[in-house]
Design a protein around this motif. Structure first.
Motif, short mmCIF file in Angstrom:
data_model
loop_
_atom_site.label_atom_id
_atom_site.label_comp_id
_atom_site.label_asym_id
_atom_site.label_seq_id
_atom_site.Cartn_x
_atom_site.Cartn_y
_atom_site.Cartn_z
N LEU A 111 -59.87 -22.41 -30.87
CA LEU A 111 -59.55 -22.68 -29.47
C LEU A 111 -60.30 -21.72 -28.54
CD1 LEU A 111 -57.84 -24.11 -27.31
CD2 LEU A 111 -56.05 -22.40 -27.74
N THR A 112 -60.31 -20.45 -28.90
CA THR A 112 -61.01 -19.46 -28.08
C THR A 112 -62.51 -19.71 -28.06
OG1 THR A 112 -59.32 -17.84 -28.73
CG2 THR A 112 -61.32 -16.99 -27.71
N VAL A 114 -64.08 -22.57 -28.44
CA VAL A 114 -64.37 -23.76 -27.63
C VAL A 114 -64.33 -23.41 -26.14
CG1 VAL A 114 -63.52 -26.04 -26.99
CG2 VAL A 114 -63.62 -25.38 -29.39
N ILE A 115 -63.34 -22.63 -25.75
CA ILE A 115 -63.22 -22.24 -24.33
C ILE A 115 -64.39 -21.36 -23.91
CG2 ILE A 115 -61.83 -20.96 -22.67
CD1 ILE A 115 -59.35 -21.85 -24.23
N LEU A 116 -64.72 -20.38 -24.74
CA LEU A 116 -65.81 -19.46 -24.40
C LEU A 116 -67.17 -20.13 -24.47
CD1 LEU A 116 -64.65 -16.19 -26.22
CD2 LEU A 116 -64.48 -16.76 -23.79
N ASN A 117 -67.25 -21.27 -25.15
CA ASN A 117 -68.51 -21.99 -25.21
C ASN A 117 -68.73 -22.87 -23.99
OD1 ASN A 117 -70.92 -22.67 -26.76
ND2 ASN A 117 -70.01 -24.70 -27.02
N GLY A 118 -67.68 -23.04 -23.20
CA GLY A 118 -67.79 -23.85 -22.00
C GLY A 118 -68.35 -23.07 -20.83
N ARG A 123 -68.10 -15.41 -18.46
CA ARG A 123 -68.02 -15.79 -19.87
C ARG A 123 -68.40 -14.62 -20.78
NH1 ARG A 123 -71.49 -20.90 -21.70
NH2 ARG A 123 -73.13 -19.54 -20.89
N GLY A 124 -69.44 -13.86 -20.42
CA GLY A 124 -69.83 -12.71 -21.22
C GLY A 124 -68.75 -11.65 -21.27
N VAL A 129 -64.17 -9.05 -24.35
CA VAL A 129 -62.74 -8.72 -24.43
C VAL A 129 -62.15 -9.19 -25.74
CG1 VAL A 129 -60.48 -9.27 -23.45
CG2 VAL A 129 -62.38 -8.64 -21.94
N PHE A 130 -62.47 -10.41 -26.16
CA PHE A 130 -61.91 -10.95 -27.40
C PHE A 130 -62.47 -10.24 -28.62
CE2 PHE A 130 -60.59 -14.52 -24.75
CZ PHE A 130 -59.36 -14.80 -25.28
N PHE A 131 -63.69 -9.74 -28.53
CA PHE A 131 -64.29 -9.07 -29.69
C PHE A 131 -63.92 -7.59 -29.76
CE2 PHE A 131 -67.84 -7.09 -32.04
CZ PHE A 131 -67.79 -7.87 -33.19
N PHE A 132 -63.46 -7.01 -28.67
CA PHE A 132 -63.20 -5.57 -28.62
C PHE A 132 -62.23 -5.09 -29.70
CE2 PHE A 132 -60.64 -1.99 -27.03
CZ PHE A 132 -61.63 -1.02 -26.96
#
Length: 314
Positions: A111-112, A114-118, A123-124, A129-132
């Protein structure tokens, strides 16, 4: 460079051009053998010996007795009926943990991704944040959440301030187990999101343009195009998440210590405590348990690969 060239030319004339590659591979093969193959062989040897001595010369050969001790149960669904009841409690805890954690990990990562690919703003930033959390040490992750969830922690302070009242999150077995799953997903989701994001970006844009021209709905596009083309990447994520979930130890050990009781005691912690933290140190039993875990992981991975190949062949 001439100094290096002279002996290399001599080796080439002596071994031939085809065998010269082994000269360059030998250092890596030596290190791989010492730190990968040799420990596996020693683990097998320890699993077939008994006693609490470290030196193999002082350990009597017992054959498969350690394995028989681990699997000696009258009812495998009831750990109390097993000779090594703690081992089977750890097995069932690990099974439930992996089922919940891997399922949530794959779902939220997809889900994350797909959202971040939009096309979204910043976006960067959100990708970072999600990878931290992945960059943090597992012990640091455990201590942060322990500080938040302890009786006098940040979460209870907020609940007291709102009038709801605090709760002993780490004392109740179900809450402790649930928070263990949540923390593991929170800490590692960014890694799998990054893999899935790379898989999404590898899908040709022309396919989506064709779906748009055919007026396909977003859900139909996702189900008919994205998921099938992302299946090989999903398999990689599933295998890695499964192996990582079974091997969970440091985060949960620093977070709950396996408690309350044995509610969050997983299989790797059992191996650690039997082989290194317990008294006496049962190296043979710990080695046998680790080999059983390795066998289960190999079988599960082969089943997943077989299922993926079957689906790919129609």
């Amino acid at each position: 460079m001439r100094v290096i060239e002279i002996p290399m030319l001599a080796l080439q004339r002596m071994l031939g051009i085809n065998k010269l590659a082994w000269v360059f591979l030998f250092p890596n093969l030596l290190l791989f053998g010492l730190f990968a193959f040799l420990p596996v062989i020693l683990n097998v040897v320890y699993a077939t010996t008994g006693g609490d001595n470290v030196l193999l010369a002082d350990r009597p050969y017992v054959g498969p007795r350690n394995f028989a001790t681990l699997i000696d149960c009258s009812n495998y669904l009831d750990p109390n009926s097993c000779r090594e009841d703690k081992f089977w409690r750890a097995v069932w805890n690990t099974s439930w943990f992996v089922t919940l954690q891997v399922g949530m990990m794959v779902a939220f990562s997809l889900l994350t991704a797909v959202i971040l690919n939009g096309e979204i703003r910043a976006r960067g930033f959100f990708r970072s944040v999600f990878f931290f959390p992945v960059l943090l040490s597992p012990v640091v992750v455990a201590l942060i959440w322990k500080w938040i969830l302890q009786r006098e922690g940040v979460l209870n302070a907020f609940l007291d301030w709102t009038g709801i009242g605090g709760f002993n999150w780490l004392v109740d077995a179900q809450w402790a187990f649930g928070w263990s799953v949540f923390i593991s997903v929170w800490a590692h989701m960014g890694f799998y999101t990054l893999i899935l994001l790379a898989g999404l970006q590898a899908i040709p844009r022309d396919v989506y343009d064709a779906a748009t021209m055919d007026r396909a709905s977003p859900w139909r596009t996702f189900r008919r195009i994205t998921l099938p083309l992302l299946a090989p990447t999903m398999l990689v994520v599933l295998v890695l998440a499964l192996i990582k979930g079974v091997q969970t130890f440091d985060e949960i050990y620093a977070f709950t210590g396996g408690g309350p009781g044995t509610a969050t005691t997983f299989i790797i912690q059992y191996i650690y405590e039997e082989g290194f933290a317990g008294a006496p140190r049962l190296f043979g039993l710990a080695a046998a348990a680790s080999l059983l875990v390795a066998l289960v992981l190999i079988l599960l991975t082969l089943v997943q690969l077989w299922a993926n190949r079957k689906n790919a062949n129609g």
